[in-house]
Design an enzyme around this catalytic site. Structure first.
Site, mmCIF file in Angstrom:
data_model
loop_
_atom_site.group_PDB
_atom_site.id
_atom_site.type_symbol
_atom_site.label_atom_id
_atom_site.label_comp_id
_atom_site.label_asym_id
_atom_site.label_seq_id
_atom_site.Cartn_x
_atom_site.Cartn_y
_atom_site.Cartn_z
ATOM 1 N N MET A 30 -8.447 59.735 -19.439
ATOM 2 C CA MET A 30 -7.604 60.685 -19.906
ATOM 3 C C MET A 30 -7.353 61.009 -21.384
ATOM 4 O O MET A 30 -7.172 61.772 -21.254
ATOM 5 C CB MET A 30 -6.860 61.459 -18.871
ATOM 6 C CG MET A 30 -7.753 61.074 -17.602
ATOM 7 S SD MET A 30 -6.666 62.443 -16.656
ATOM 8 C CE MET A 30 -5.500 61.867 -16.523
ATOM 9 N N HIS A 34 -2.373 55.571 -26.149
ATOM 10 C CA HIS A 34 -1.054 54.267 -26.578
ATOM 11 C C HIS A 34 -2.248 52.946 -26.726
ATOM 12 O O HIS A 34 -3.179 52.265 -25.767
ATOM 13 C CB HIS A 34 -0.473 54.665 -25.724
ATOM 14 C CG HIS A 34 -0.062 54.753 -24.791
ATOM 15 N ND1 HIS A 34 -1.342 53.553 -24.003
ATOM 16 C CD2 HIS A 34 -0.853 55.612 -23.636
ATOM 17 C CE1 HIS A 34 -0.615 53.843 -22.064
ATOM 18 N NE2 HIS A 34 -0.932 55.182 -22.229
ATOM 19 N N HIS A 37 -3.823 52.007 -23.273
ATOM 20 C CA HIS A 37 -5.139 51.838 -23.245
ATOM 21 C C HIS A 37 -5.870 50.964 -24.523
ATOM 22 O O HIS A 37 -7.471 50.588 -23.902
ATOM 23 C CB HIS A 37 -5.328 53.473 -23.791
ATOM 24 C CG HIS A 37 -5.775 54.474 -22.471
ATOM 25 N ND1 HIS A 37 -4.307 54.883 -23.668
ATOM 26 C CD2 HIS A 37 -5.157 54.685 -21.610
ATOM 27 C CE1 HIS A 37 -3.355 56.844 -22.954
ATOM 28 N NE2 HIS A 37 -4.920 56.082 -21.504
ATOM 29 N N LYS A 149 -1.204 50.047 -14.395
ATOM 30 C CA LYS A 149 0.392 50.652 -14.185
ATOM 31 C C LYS A 149 -0.078 50.987 -12.668
ATOM 32 O O LYS A 149 1.349 51.739 -12.145
ATOM 33 C CB LYS A 149 0.665 51.810 -15.664
ATOM 34 C CG LYS A 149 1.796 52.540 -15.946
ATOM 35 C CD LYS A 149 1.811 53.453 -16.684
ATOM 36 C CE LYS A 149 1.156 54.226 -16.701
ATOM 37 N NZ LYS A 149 1.745 55.132 -15.381
ATOM 38 N N ASP A 150 -0.983 51.573 -12.896
ATOM 39 C CA ASP A 150 -1.261 53.117 -11.969
ATOM 40 C C ASP A 150 -2.135 52.020 -10.336
ATOM 41 O O ASP A 150 -3.412 51.934 -10.672
ATOM 42 C CB ASP A 150 -2.228 53.625 -12.268
ATOM 43 C CG ASP A 150 -1.952 54.483 -13.588
ATOM 44 O OD1 ASP A 150 -1.677 55.417 -13.199
ATOM 45 O OD2 ASP A 150 -1.711 54.313 -14.506
ATOM 46 N N SER A 185 2.958 55.372 -21.312
ATOM 47 C CA SER A 185 1.932 56.563 -20.461
ATOM 48 C C SER A 185 2.014 57.994 -21.784
ATOM 49 O O SER A 185 3.123 58.132 -22.589
ATOM 50 C CB SER A 185 2.776 57.290 -19.829
ATOM 51 O OG SER A 185 2.624 58.532 -19.176
ATOM 52 N N SER A 186 0.826 58.256 -21.459
ATOM 53 C CA SER A 186 0.364 59.339 -22.360
ATOM 54 C C SER A 186 1.136 60.569 -22.360
ATOM 55 O O SER A 186 1.805 61.662 -22.891
ATOM 56 C CB SER A 186 -0.733 60.173 -22.140
ATOM 57 O OG SER A 186 -1.922 59.133 -22.221
ATOM 58 N N ARG A 187 2.159 60.237 -20.851
ATOM 59 C CA ARG A 187 3.582 61.514 -20.725
ATOM 60 C C ARG A 187 4.457 61.091 -20.914
ATOM 61 O O ARG A 187 5.194 62.198 -20.867
ATOM 62 C CB ARG A 187 3.117 62.056 -18.738
ATOM 63 C CG ARG A 187 1.848 62.210 -18.216
ATOM 64 C CD ARG A 187 2.166 62.413 -16.642
ATOM 65 N NE ARG A 187 1.450 63.027 -16.031
ATOM 66 C CZ ARG A 187 -0.006 62.765 -15.149
ATOM 67 N NH1 ARG A 187 -0.213 61.552 -15.354
ATOM 68 N NH2 ARG A 187 -0.449 63.807 -15.090
HETATM 69 P P1 AMP Z 1 -4.776 57.564 -18.167
HETATM 70 O O1 AMP Z 1 -5.143 58.349 -19.635
HETATM 71 O O2 AMP Z 1 -3.433 57.405 -18.185
HETATM 72 O O3 AMP Z 1 -6.181 58.096 -17.038
HETATM 73 O O4 AMP Z 1 -4.898 55.976 -17.952
HETATM 74 C C1 AMP Z 1 -6.487 54.906 -18.537
HETATM 75 C C2 AMP Z 1 -6.409 54.077 -17.806
HETATM 76 O O5 AMP Z 1 -4.841 53.034 -18.809
HETATM 77 C C3 AMP Z 1 -6.146 53.539 -16.599
HETATM 78 O O6 AMP Z 1 -6.315 52.637 -15.864
HETATM 79 C C4 AMP Z 1 -4.074 53.100 -16.219
HETATM 80 O O7 AMP Z 1 -4.099 52.995 -15.190
HETATM 81 C C5 AMP Z 1 -4.269 52.408 -17.857
HETATM 82 N N1 AMP Z 1 -2.738 52.563 -18.177
HETATM 83 C C6 AMP Z 1 -1.827 53.635 -18.764
HETATM 84 N N2 AMP Z 1 -1.015 53.589 -18.981
HETATM 85 C C7 AMP Z 1 -1.025 51.855 -19.369
HETATM 86 C C8 AMP Z 1 -0.424 50.791 -19.482
HETATM 87 N N3 AMP Z 1 1.049 51.339 -19.842
HETATM 88 N N4 AMP Z 1 -0.529 49.404 -20.017
HETATM 89 C C9 AMP Z 1 -1.721 49.517 -18.791
HETATM 90 N N5 AMP Z 1 -2.396 50.266 -18.899
HETATM 91 C C10 AMP Z 1 -2.477 51.548 -18.762
#
Ligand code: AMP
Length: 283
Positions: A30, A34, A37, A149-150, A185-187
């Site tokens: 999304m 960071h 990703h 993480k997820d 986390s992006s959050r």
């Molecule tokens: P998101 O953009 O938050 O939806 O995450 C995209 C992908 O990056 C998902 O598969 C997440 O599990 C992974 N992700 C997010 N944060 C982390 C993290 N700290 N370490 C490893 N993978 C991550």
């Protein structure tokens, strides 16, 4: 690196690559990248010849009152980071590109989506499964990479791919953390300085339970108590939405740790909901 928003153009390019004998890796995201990703992108690039990163803040996985509108976005910065990590194609569609006005079809793995984050986010994993399946159908990757993480998300996607005979290898990357242990986390940008200062205690609470397991305590009730007591002392006023010990693949709640298990949690720091987990293993 190419940037495309059209699913059909993206599909054609990926098909051309595959016809030329290239292996294709997909990293669904999304955005607001960071180091977590980036680690997924590196894994994807190592496993394939062509790396496709999708960047789509998927409305279907946000519930009413969640942070869809304020979710952080920065396409220019993200494009530079993706390119630096060897991305060949950044697929960045709009909601209109992805969903017809009369979109009808949804994919669910209800059993695995019932607990953990699914309990407080009804419909979330239905939105995730649907968009991930669409991304897989658009790009037909050989490999798709998700982050641990997820954890629940990658377990659900593995199950969806198994159940629907989707010919893709799922890789999962370890959790990337800040030096103080906070899971990236992006959050995290939502956190106030005070919240950011105490946020690493989320991970330390999980470690407290893992340490107790290493000292021989296998009872899940006591392991959870240890984490909850740690959080109560170190994260005063923060709401622990859940802390659960589950089987890593079926996500069933476990009463005792006898083999592989996962301790996962969601904790609210002010208005920010953060998730984290730790693998519990008895050798
Ligand atoms: P998101 O953009 O938050 O939806 O995450 C995209 C992908 O990056 C998902 O598969 C997440 O599990 C992974 N992700 C997010 N944060 C982390 C993290 N700290 N370490 C490893 N993978 C991550």
């Amino acid at each position: 690196m190419l940037i495309l928003s059209s699913p059909s153009e993206t599909g054609k390019l990926c098909a051309r690559w595959r016809a030329n004998g290239s292996r294709v890796a997909l990293v669904p995201t999304m955005g607001f990248f960071h180091a977590g990703h980036e680690s997924l992108m590196k894994l994807g690039k190592n496993a394939a010849d062509k790396l496709v990163v999708s960047l789509f803040v998927n409305p279907a996985q946000f519930g009413p009152g969640e942070d869809l509108e304020k979710y952080p976005r920065n396409l220019e910065r993200d494009a530079a980071i993706a390119e630096k990590n060897g991305c060949d194609l950044l697929f960045a569609p709009t909601p209109r590109d992805m969903y017809a006005d009369d979109h009808h079809t949804w994919v669910e793995v209800p059993e695995l989506a019932r607990g953990l984050c699914g309990a407080s986010r009804p419909g979330h994993f239905r939105g995730v499964c649907t968009v991930v399946l669409k991304l897989l159908m658009i790009t037909h990757p050989d490999v798709a990479v998700f982050g641990r993480k997820d954890w629940q998300q990658q377990a659900i996607i593995r199950m969806m791919c198994r159940d629907l005979n989707i010919p893709v290898e799922i890789l999962s990357a370890p959790i990337a953390r800040e030096e103080d242990g906070l899971a990236l986390s992006s959050r995290n940008v939502y956190l106030s300085p005070g919240e950011r200062a105490i946020a690493p205690h989320i991970h330390r609470g999980l470690e407290t339970a893992a340490d107790l397991l290493a000292r021989g305590e296998k009872d899940v009730g006591r392991l959870k108590e240890a984490a909850l007591a740690y959080w109560e002392s170190n994260l005063p006023g923060c709401e622990v939405e859940y802390a659960s010990v589950v089987h890593p693949e079926t996500l069933e709640t476990l009463p005792v740790v006898t083999g592989s298990a996962l301790l996962a949690c969601a904790i609210r720091l002010g208005s920010t909901r953060l998730i984290d987990n730790i693998e519990l293993n008895i050798s």
